[in-house]
Scaffold this motif. Structure first.
Motif, PDB file in Angstrom:
ATOM      1  N   MET A   1      34.503  43.272  49.870  1.00  0.00           N
ATOM      2  CA  MET A   1      35.557  43.357  49.373  1.00  0.00           C
ATOM      3  C   MET A   1      35.562  42.390  48.081  1.00  0.00           C
ATOM      4  O   MET A   1      35.493  40.959  48.341  1.00  0.00           O
ATOM      5  CB  MET A   1      36.946  43.226  50.137  1.00  0.00           C
ATOM      6  CG  MET A   1      38.104  43.717  49.536  1.00  0.00           C
ATOM      7  SD  MET A   1      39.450  43.771  50.657  1.00  0.00           S
ATOM      8  CE  MET A   1      40.091  42.065  50.419  1.00  0.00           C
ATOM      9  N   GLY A   2      35.878  42.572  46.934  1.00  0.00           N
ATOM     10  CA  GLY A   2      35.702  41.734  45.850  1.00  0.00           C
ATOM     11  C   GLY A   2      36.972  40.850  45.597  1.00  0.00           C
ATOM     12  O   GLY A   2      38.155  41.207  46.117  1.00  0.00           O
ATOM     13  N   ALA A   3      36.785  39.772  45.206  1.00  0.00           N
ATOM     14  CA  ALA A   3      37.946  38.768  44.979  1.00  0.00           C
ATOM     15  C   ALA A   3      38.496  39.158  43.530  1.00  0.00           C
ATOM     16  O   ALA A   3      38.073  39.790  42.589  1.00  0.00           O
ATOM     17  CB  ALA A   3      37.405  37.295  44.831  1.00  0.00           C
ATOM     18  N   SER A   4      39.745  38.825  43.547  1.00  0.00           N
ATOM     19  CA  SER A   4      40.547  39.162  42.321  1.00  0.00           C
ATOM     20  C   SER A   4      41.714  38.056  42.169  1.00  0.00           C
ATOM     21  O   SER A   4      41.831  37.233  42.709  1.00  0.00           O
ATOM     22  CB  SER A   4      41.569  40.401  42.520  1.00  0.00           C
ATOM     23  OG  SER A   4      42.350  40.287  43.561  1.00  0.00           O
ATOM     24  N   LEU A   5      41.818  37.680  40.746  1.00  0.00           N
ATOM     25  CA  LEU A   5      42.760  36.778  40.198  1.00  0.00           C
ATOM     26  C   LEU A   5      44.103  37.022  40.685  1.00  0.00           C
ATOM     27  O   LEU A   5      44.753  38.001  40.979  1.00  0.00           O
ATOM     28  CB  LEU A   5      42.788  36.530  38.646  1.00  0.00           C
ATOM     29  CG  LEU A   5      41.314  36.119  38.417  1.00  0.00           C
ATOM     30  CD1 LEU A   5      41.362  36.168  36.695  1.00  0.00           C
ATOM     31  CD2 LEU A   5      41.091  34.703  38.794  1.00  0.00           C
ATOM     32  N   THR A   6      45.017  35.831  40.920  1.00  0.00           N
ATOM     33  CA  THR A   6      46.430  35.886  41.324  1.00  0.00           C
ATOM     34  C   THR A   6      47.032  36.007  39.911  1.00  0.00           C
ATOM     35  O   THR A   6      46.437  35.812  38.944  1.00  0.00           O
ATOM     36  CB  THR A   6      46.877  34.841  41.940  1.00  0.00           C
ATOM     37  OG1 THR A   6      46.561  33.558  41.125  1.00  0.00           O
ATOM     38  CG2 THR A   6      46.213  34.552  43.253  1.00  0.00           C
ATOM     39  N   PRO A   7      48.236  36.308  39.951  1.00  0.00           N
ATOM     40  CA  PRO A   7      49.205  36.553  38.590  1.00  0.00           C
ATOM     41  C   PRO A   7      48.928  35.122  38.009  1.00  0.00           C
ATOM     42  O   PRO A   7      48.864  35.327  36.651  1.00  0.00           O
ATOM     43  CB  PRO A   7      50.412  36.791  39.144  1.00  0.00           C
ATOM     44  CG  PRO A   7      50.230  37.710  40.427  1.00  0.00           C
ATOM     45  CD  PRO A   7      48.996  36.936  41.195  1.00  0.00           C
ATOM     46  N   ALA A   8      49.171  33.837  38.801  1.00  0.00           N
ATOM     47  CA  ALA A   8      48.897  32.578  38.093  1.00  0.00           C
ATOM     48  C   ALA A   8      47.505  32.493  37.556  1.00  0.00           C
ATOM     49  O   ALA A   8      47.300  32.053  36.512  1.00  0.00           O
ATOM     50  CB  ALA A   8      49.420  31.324  39.123  1.00  0.00           C
ATOM     51  N   GLY A   9      46.567  33.046  38.058  1.00  0.00           N
ATOM     52  CA  GLY A   9      45.124  32.797  37.747  1.00  0.00           C
ATOM     53  C   GLY A   9      44.909  33.591  36.129  1.00  0.00           C
ATOM     54  O   GLY A   9      44.232  33.485  35.492  1.00  0.00           O
ATOM     55  N   GLU A  10      45.320  35.066  36.276  1.00  0.00           N
ATOM     56  CA  GLU A  10      45.353  35.571  35.090  1.00  0.00           C
ATOM     57  C   GLU A  10      46.011  35.039  33.904  1.00  0.00           C
ATOM     58  O   GLU A  10      45.506  35.125  32.778  1.00  0.00           O
ATOM     59  CB  GLU A  10      46.102  36.972  35.452  1.00  0.00           C
ATOM     60  CG  GLU A  10      45.080  37.966  36.331  1.00  0.00           C
ATOM     61  CD  GLU A  10      46.048  39.233  36.756  1.00  0.00           C
ATOM     62  OE1 GLU A  10      47.019  39.143  36.193  1.00  0.00           O
ATOM     63  OE2 GLU A  10      45.163  40.164  37.289  1.00  0.00           O
ATOM     64  N   ARG A  11      47.277  34.304  34.143  1.00  0.00           N
ATOM     65  CA  ARG A  11      47.852  33.617  33.064  1.00  0.00           C
ATOM     66  C   ARG A  11      46.844  32.369  32.693  1.00  0.00           C
ATOM     67  O   ARG A  11      46.777  32.049  31.339  1.00  0.00           O
ATOM     68  CB  ARG A  11      49.241  33.043  33.453  1.00  0.00           C
ATOM     69  CG  ARG A  11      50.234  34.245  33.502  1.00  0.00           C
ATOM     70  CD  ARG A  11      51.542  33.807  33.786  1.00  0.00           C
ATOM     71  NE  ARG A  11      51.859  32.908  34.684  1.00  0.00           N
ATOM     72  CZ  ARG A  11      52.159  33.333  35.915  1.00  0.00           C
ATOM     73  NH1 ARG A  11      52.338  34.440  36.365  1.00  0.00           N
ATOM     74  NH2 ARG A  11      52.269  32.162  36.992  1.00  0.00           N
ATOM     75  N   LEU A  12      46.313  31.862  33.608  1.00  0.00           N
ATOM     76  CA  LEU A  12      45.579  30.731  33.235  1.00  0.00           C
ATOM     77  C   LEU A  12      44.207  30.995  32.435  1.00  0.00           C
ATOM     78  O   LEU A  12      43.820  30.251  31.495  1.00  0.00           O
ATOM     79  CB  LEU A  12      45.002  29.957  34.524  1.00  0.00           C
ATOM     80  CG  LEU A  12      44.145  28.722  34.609  1.00  0.00           C
ATOM     81  CD1 LEU A  12      44.747  27.574  33.565  1.00  0.00           C
ATOM     82  CD2 LEU A  12      43.724  28.158  35.778  1.00  0.00           C
ATOM     83  N   VAL A  13      43.792  32.166  32.704  1.00  0.00           N
ATOM     84  CA  VAL A  13      42.545  32.678  32.106  1.00  0.00           C
ATOM     85  C   VAL A  13      42.897  32.872  30.392  1.00  0.00           C
ATOM     86  O   VAL A  13      41.911  32.646  29.670  1.00  0.00           O
ATOM     87  CB  VAL A  13      42.204  34.034  32.560  1.00  0.00           C
ATOM     88  CG1 VAL A  13      40.824  34.722  31.657  1.00  0.00           C
ATOM     89  CG2 VAL A  13      41.276  33.716  33.952  1.00  0.00           C
ATOM     90  N   VAL A  14      44.095  33.422  30.346  1.00  0.00           N
ATOM     91  CA  VAL A  14      44.764  33.695  28.956  1.00  0.00           C
ATOM     92  C   VAL A  14      44.641  32.400  28.213  1.00  0.00           C
ATOM     93  O   VAL A  14      44.206  32.276  26.784  1.00  0.00           O
ATOM     94  CB  VAL A  14      45.922  34.371  28.993  1.00  0.00           C
ATOM     95  CG1 VAL A  14      46.617  34.426  27.383  1.00  0.00           C
ATOM     96  CG2 VAL A  14      45.964  35.753  29.274  1.00  0.00           C
TER      97      VAL A  14
END
Length: 235
Positions: A1-14
């Motif tokens: 099963m692949g890893a996915s970003l948390t909502p906080a992680g997605e905001r950090l990437v931006v």
């Protein structure tokens, strides 16, 4: 099963992408600023004609994006324009003689050294008996040439202006053609010429002193860096 970003992680990437984009823009801006830098160097054409290309190569190696503009001028003009913004670094010459010393601008100077001056002629040149000394000179705007002519006048030595060259290169050509005698500092004497003073009673010449004229107030750091290179390699 692949890893996915948390909502906080997605905001950090931006935010991270924006930071990287700003970093790239800053680097491009600095590179463009560096590329547009230009340094104007005014040099007396009596100064070590064969040494300057090597010095310019060293400056280019240390400041690869710098555009160097070099102008050969007479020392009186370099001294006169020291604080006018006409050039960034000036290298001039003066005659070390109390009575005839060329006017120099006040302020802190970087002395590069002194050289003897000689009366010189082509090694094959022979002056016929009874003939006035044929002089090869630069234009009257050259302070050294005015000094030489005044010395000859005061010592009552007969002379004639055999050739007036526009620059040191032209003076060297006239010497090689055997047109007469010139006054040059040691490092500006071409290999085909030799001191001539022992052939006749010519007045003894003083030394020539070379120096970097005082820097302008608020000089940019890269200009100061080039000044240090010149002082180090030309002293």
């Amino acid at each position: 099963m692949g890893a996915s970003l948390t909502p906080a992680g997605e905001r950090l990437v931006v935010h991270a992408r924006k930071i990287l984009a700003l970093s790239d823009a800053a680097l491009r801006d600095l590179h463009d600023a560096e590329s547009s830098r230009e340094l104007r160097l005014a040099v007396t054409d009596y100064f070590r004609p064969h040494a300057l290309p090597g010095i310019f190569e060293r400056i280019g190696a240390q400041f690869p994006q710098l555009r160097l503009r070099v102008a050969l001028r007479n020392s009186a003009l370099i001294e006169e324009q020291t604080h006018t913004g006409t050039f960034d670094i000036g290298l001039s010459m003066r005659v070390l003689h109390d009575e005839y010393s060329l006017d120099v601008a006040p302020g802190e100077r970087r002395m590069l050294g002194c050289e003897p001056m000689h009366w010189v002629a082509d090694k094959s040149f022979v002056l016929p008996d009874g003939v006035p000394l044929p002089l090869i000179v630069l234009p009257e705007t050259c302070s050294l040439q005015r000094f030489v002519i005044r010395m000859l006048d005061e010592h009552r030595i007969a002379y004639s202006i055999a050739h007036s060259a526009t620059n040191i290169g032209g003076l060297h050509l006239a010497l090689a053609a055997g047109l007469g005698v010139a006054c040059l500092n040691a490092s500006a004497i071409p290999s085909t010429a030799a001191p001539f003073e022992h052939h006749m009673q010519l007045p003894q010449l003083p030394e020539a002193e070379f120096s970097l004229v005082p820097p302008r107030c608020g000089e940019p750091s890269f200009v100061s860096g080039v000044r240090e290179i010149l002082a180090e390699h030309l002293s």
